[in-house]
Design a protein around this motif. Structure first.
Motif, mmCIF file in Angstrom:
data_model
loop_
_atom_site.group_PDB
_atom_site.id
_atom_site.type_symbol
_atom_site.label_atom_id
_atom_site.label_comp_id
_atom_site.label_asym_id
_atom_site.label_seq_id
_atom_site.Cartn_x
_atom_site.Cartn_y
_atom_site.Cartn_z
ATOM 1 N N SER A 17 0.829 -1.207 0.000
ATOM 2 C CA SER A 17 0.000 0.000 0.000
ATOM 3 C C SER A 17 0.859 1.251 0.000
ATOM 4 O O SER A 17 1.991 1.252 0.516
ATOM 5 N N LEU A 18 0.303 2.298 -0.552
ATOM 6 C CA LEU A 18 0.879 3.633 -0.480
ATOM 7 C C LEU A 18 -0.256 4.627 -0.370
ATOM 8 O O LEU A 18 -1.363 4.381 -0.862
ATOM 9 N N ARG A 19 0.023 5.764 0.246
ATOM 10 C CA ARG A 19 -0.934 6.856 0.254
ATOM 11 C C ARG A 19 -0.273 8.077 -0.369
ATOM 12 O O ARG A 19 0.716 8.599 0.171
ATOM 13 N N LEU A 20 -0.835 8.517 -1.469
ATOM 14 C CA LEU A 20 -0.365 9.742 -2.102
ATOM 15 C C LEU A 20 -1.108 10.932 -1.506
ATOM 16 O O LEU A 20 -2.297 10.850 -1.208
ATOM 17 N N SER A 21 -0.387 12.019 -1.349
ATOM 18 C CA SER A 21 -0.976 13.269 -0.892
ATOM 19 C C SER A 21 -0.746 14.343 -1.946
ATOM 20 O O SER A 21 0.259 14.316 -2.663
ATOM 21 N N CYS A 22 -1.678 15.273 -2.011
ATOM 22 C CA CYS A 22 -1.545 16.417 -2.915
ATOM 23 C C CYS A 22 -1.882 17.670 -2.122
ATOM 24 O O CYS A 22 -3.041 17.901 -1.775
ATOM 25 N N ALA A 23 -0.851 18.433 -1.809
ATOM 26 C CA ALA A 23 -1.040 19.692 -1.096
ATOM 27 C C ALA A 23 -1.354 20.781 -2.106
ATOM 28 O O ALA A 23 -0.632 20.941 -3.091
ATOM 29 N N THR A 24 -2.428 21.523 -1.853
ATOM 30 C CA THR A 24 -2.859 22.532 -2.812
ATOM 31 C C THR A 24 -2.758 23.935 -2.223
ATOM 32 O O THR A 24 -2.829 24.122 -0.994
ATOM 33 N N SER A 25 -2.633 24.922 -3.079
ATOM 34 C CA SER A 25 -2.635 26.312 -2.651
ATOM 35 C C SER A 25 -3.012 27.186 -3.829
ATOM 36 O O SER A 25 -2.912 26.767 -4.989
ATOM 37 N N GLY A 26 -3.473 28.394 -3.510
ATOM 38 C CA GLY A 26 -3.761 29.357 -4.565
ATOM 39 C C GLY A 26 -5.168 29.301 -5.121
ATOM 40 O O GLY A 26 -5.480 30.065 -6.043
ATOM 41 N N PHE A 27 -6.003 28.416 -4.574
ATOM 42 C CA PHE A 27 -7.386 28.355 -5.041
ATOM 43 C C PHE A 27 -8.237 27.730 -3.950
ATOM 44 O O PHE A 27 -7.731 27.107 -3.019
ATOM 45 N N ASN A 28 -9.549 27.906 -4.073
ATOM 46 C CA ASN A 28 -10.476 27.374 -3.080
ATOM 47 C C ASN A 28 -10.861 25.953 -3.466
ATOM 48 O O ASN A 28 -11.610 25.721 -4.413
ATOM 49 N N LEU A 29 -10.319 25.011 -2.692
ATOM 50 C CA LEU A 29 -10.528 23.595 -2.997
ATOM 51 C C LEU A 29 -12.004 23.216 -3.015
ATOM 52 O O LEU A 29 -12.408 22.284 -3.709
ATOM 53 N N ASP A 30 -12.812 23.950 -2.281
ATOM 54 C CA ASP A 30 -14.254 23.654 -2.217
ATOM 55 C C ASP A 30 -14.920 23.762 -3.578
ATOM 56 O O ASP A 30 -15.931 23.113 -3.838
ATOM 57 N N TYR A 31 -14.364 24.569 -4.445
ATOM 58 C CA TYR A 31 -15.037 24.892 -5.700
ATOM 59 C C TYR A 31 -14.306 24.372 -6.924
ATOM 60 O O TYR A 31 -14.532 24.856 -8.035
ATOM 61 N N TYR A 32 -13.443 23.393 -6.706
ATOM 62 C CA TYR A 32 -12.697 22.831 -7.815
ATOM 63 C C TYR A 32 -12.889 21.322 -7.883
ATOM 64 O O TYR A 32 -12.993 20.640 -6.863
ATOM 65 N N ALA A 33 -12.908 20.828 -9.098
ATOM 66 C CA ALA A 33 -12.806 19.388 -9.312
ATOM 67 C C ALA A 33 -11.346 18.981 -9.157
ATOM 68 O O ALA A 33 -10.442 19.719 -9.561
ATOM 69 N N ILE A 34 -11.135 17.835 -8.548
ATOM 70 C CA ILE A 34 -9.774 17.347 -8.305
ATOM 71 C C ILE A 34 -9.651 15.929 -8.853
ATOM 72 O O ILE A 34 -10.572 15.119 -8.697
ATOM 73 N N GLY A 35 -8.542 15.660 -9.463
ATOM 74 C CA GLY A 35 -8.350 14.323 -10.015
ATOM 75 C C GLY A 35 -6.956 13.790 -9.793
ATOM 76 O O GLY A 35 -5.997 14.552 -9.645
ATOM 77 N N ALA A 95 -4.398 16.865 -10.191
ATOM 78 C CA ALA A 95 -4.803 17.953 -11.077
ATOM 79 C C ALA A 95 -6.081 18.602 -10.563
ATOM 80 O O ALA A 95 -6.869 17.967 -9.851
ATOM 81 N N ALA A 96 -6.293 19.844 -10.953
ATOM 82 C CA ALA A 96 -7.461 20.597 -10.508
ATOM 83 C C ALA A 96 -8.039 21.400 -11.659
ATOM 84 O O ALA A 96 -7.316 21.810 -12.579
ATOM 85 N N ASP A 97 -9.346 21.615 -11.588
ATOM 86 C CA ASP A 97 -10.002 22.431 -12.608
ATOM 87 C C ASP A 97 -11.233 23.075 -12.014
ATOM 88 O O ASP A 97 -11.959 22.437 -11.241
ATOM 89 N N ALA A 98 -11.482 24.315 -12.394
ATOM 90 C CA ALA A 98 -12.637 25.044 -11.862
ATOM 91 C C ALA A 98 -13.938 24.600 -12.511
ATOM 92 O O ALA A 98 -15.014 24.962 -12.034
ATOM 93 N N GLU A 99 -13.847 23.841 -13.588
ATOM 94 C CA GLU A 99 -15.046 23.405 -14.287
ATOM 95 C C GLU A 99 -15.450 22.021 -13.817
ATOM 96 O O GLU A 99 -14.685 21.061 -13.912
ATOM 97 N N PHE A 100 -16.648 21.903 -13.317
ATOM 98 C CA PHE A 100 -17.181 20.594 -12.975
ATOM 99 C C PHE A 100 -17.745 19.952 -14.233
ATOM 100 O O PHE A 100 -18.083 20.615 -15.179
#
Length: 121
Positions: A17-35, A95-100
């Motif tokens: 097993s492994l757990r990948l993490s993705c630390a984000t900054s510069g945008f509101n994670l609540d309003y972005y699609a993440i993949g 990856a992140a995108d503002a478009e759902f």
């Protein structure tokens, strides 16, 4: 400035097993699609797991083994990978995108630098 930084990759034996993490900054994670996407040597980039508007998609090849999660307070998303197989070997990208509604396709606007996951005995 949107930034995504992956961590947690490495070498693991099959079944591990492994757990990948993705630390984000510069945008509101609540309003972005993440993949989470991956690219194996000689292959195209493929969607592994994507989350938007409360729904989570998993590629058939990882269903039941990988779990997407996000902690908006910590501005971090995770990919828990269990029962890893050699065919999971790839560079994994957050990856992140503002478009759902994009679907889990590698057309997101913002990308991390990628992190290597190698599954081998």
């Amino acid at each position: 400035q949107v930034q995504l930084v992956e961590s947690g990759g490495g070498l693991v034996q099959p079944g591990g097993s492994l757990r990948l993490s993705c630390a984000t900054s510069g945008f509101n994670l609540d309003y972005y699609a993440i993949g989470w996407f991956r690219q194996a040597p000689g292959k195209g980039r493929e969607g592994v797991s994507c989350n938007s508007e409360g729904s989570t998609y998993y590629a058939d090849s990882v269903k039941g083994r990988f779990t997407f999660s996000r902690d908006n307070a910590k501005r971090t998303v995770y990919l828990q990978m269990n029962n890893l197989k050699p065919e999971d070997t790839a560079v994994y990208y957050c990856a992140a995108d503002a478009e759902f509604g994009l679907g889990c396709v590698p057309k997101f606007d913002y990308w991390g630098q990628g992190i290597q996951v190698t599954v081998s005995s």
